[in-house]
Scaffold this motif. Structure first.
Motif, PDB file in Angstrom:
ATOM      1  N   GLN A   1      12.808  -0.215  -8.781  1.00 14.99           N
ATOM      2  CA  GLN A   1      11.902  -1.043  -8.110  1.00 14.99           C
ATOM      3  C   GLN A   1      12.279  -2.588  -7.957  1.00 14.99           C
ATOM      4  OE1 GLN A   1      10.028   0.067  -5.853  1.00 14.99           O
ATOM      5  NE2 GLN A   1       8.596  -1.512  -5.276  1.00 14.99           N
TER       6      GLN A   1
ATOM      7  N   ASP B   1       5.462  -4.534  -0.060  1.00 15.81           N
ATOM      8  CA  ASP B   1       6.075  -3.325  -0.402  1.00 15.81           C
ATOM      9  C   ASP B   1       4.752  -2.616  -1.055  1.00 15.81           C
ATOM     10  OD1 ASP B   1       8.028  -1.299  -1.288  1.00 15.81           O
ATOM     11  OD2 ASP B   1       6.997  -1.627  -3.309  1.00 15.81           O
ATOM     12  N   ARG B   2       4.022  -3.195  -1.876  1.00 17.73           N
ATOM     13  CA  ARG B   2       2.474  -2.730  -2.185  1.00 17.73           C
ATOM     14  C   ARG B   2       1.798  -2.365  -1.357  1.00 17.73           C
ATOM     15  NH1 ARG B   2      -0.954  -6.859  -5.384  1.00 17.73           N
ATOM     16  NH2 ARG B   2      -2.559  -6.591  -3.807  1.00 17.73           N
ATOM     17  N   TYR B   3       1.511  -3.214  -0.316  1.00 21.62           N
ATOM     18  CA  TYR B   3       0.519  -2.786   0.773  1.00 21.62           C
ATOM     19  C   TYR B   3       0.871  -1.750   1.663  1.00 21.62           C
ATOM     20  CZ  TYR B   3      -2.515  -6.293  -0.372  1.00 21.62           C
ATOM     21  OH  TYR B   3      -3.716  -7.284  -1.154  1.00 21.62           O
TER      22      TYR B   3
ATOM     23  N   ARG C   1       2.764   0.895   0.702  1.00 28.78           N
ATOM     24  CA  ARG C   1       2.381   2.109  -0.096  1.00 28.78           C
ATOM     25  C   ARG C   1       1.100   2.453  -0.158  1.00 28.78           C
ATOM     26  NH1 ARG C   1       7.286   3.359  -2.471  1.00 28.78           N
ATOM     27  NH2 ARG C   1       8.923   1.950  -2.514  1.00 28.78           N
ATOM     28  N   GLU C   2       0.144   1.272  -0.214  1.00 30.80           N
ATOM     29  CA  GLU C   2      -1.284   1.678  -0.031  1.00 30.80           C
ATOM     30  C   GLU C   2      -1.847   1.964   1.315  1.00 30.80           C
ATOM     31  OE1 GLU C   2      -3.571  -1.774  -1.472  1.00 30.80           O
ATOM     32  OE2 GLU C   2      -2.505  -1.892  -3.143  1.00 30.80           O
TER      33      GLU C   2
END
Length: 218
Positions: A53, A75-77, A79-80
């Motif tokens: 990652q 990237d975090r958002y 996936r959320e």
């Protein structure tokens, strides 16, 4: 004679007991080793995924000439917000692709400049989201939109519903982002193309950053 037999049986019983106890502790030790090995394997897998990652984030940061912190937030958002089997997945197959779209949008809008201001002060930060648009999704100030996490949070709050509304059609979503969904819907209702070159600019960011081109260049 009976005493000797009694002693003999007592001795045998003791030996059998010791052997049984030894087997029990050996089995317990084997189970402990098995648990430890499983834990080590899981930890190794976790570290490997973390390293992969980190490389993924750093590679995108280099390609888009962007702060890795910004890439990690996008990237975090991604996936959320994206859930399997939703209409937005018709063309946007993976969270990675969603991240790529948003990074391309950021590249076009601000080149990753958190202090960017446009449209006479209406548009702010990384994605140049309008202050009034962001405020449709919650309380936020113009200044707060210069904070990367705040800007990206509200941008996904707006972008994701557009993506769902247009059934995963990235081009229409980008036009609605740039021109407003009401105008795009009105043009479509009249049988006119909502294209204004904005989606092409985002797609071309792919070529600039040596990435694969997006779905097309309408």
């Amino acid at each position: 004679m009976r005493l000797n037999e009694t002693r003999r049986w007592g001795f045998l019983t003791l030996v059998i007991g010791l052997l049984a106890g030894g087997c029990y502790w050996m089995d317990q030790e084997a189970q402990l080793i098995k648990v430890q090995m499983t834990a080590l394997r899981e930890e190794n897998e976790m570290l490997t995924k973390r390293d992969e990652q980190r490389r993924y984030i750093n590679d995108l940061a280099v390609e888009f000439s962007m702060d890795p912190t910004i890439v990690a937030l996008v990237d975090r958002y991604s996936r959320e917000y994206l859930k399997e089997n939703g209409p937005e997945w018709r063309l946007v197959r993976t969270p990675e692709f969603m991240s790529y779209i948003m990074l391309s949008l950021i590249y076009v809008e601000s080149k990753g400049d958190t202090h960017a201001v446009g449209d006479g002060g209406k548009a702010r930060g990384l994605t140049q989201i309008w202050v009034s648009t962001a405020q449709d999704y919650g309380e936020v100030t113009a200044q707060a939109l210069h904070v990367p996490e705040t800007n990206i949070f509200f941008s996904f709050q707006h972008f994701h519903p557009l993506l769902k509304k247009y059934q995963g059609n990235v081009a229409l979503t980008l036009y609605a982002w740039n021109r407003g969904s009401r105008k795009v819907d009105r043009l479509l209702e009249y049988g006119e193309s909502p294209g204004n070159g904005y989606a092409k600019k985002v797609y071309e960011a792919a070529w600039v950053n040596n990435r694969e081109p997006l779905i097309g260049t309408p």
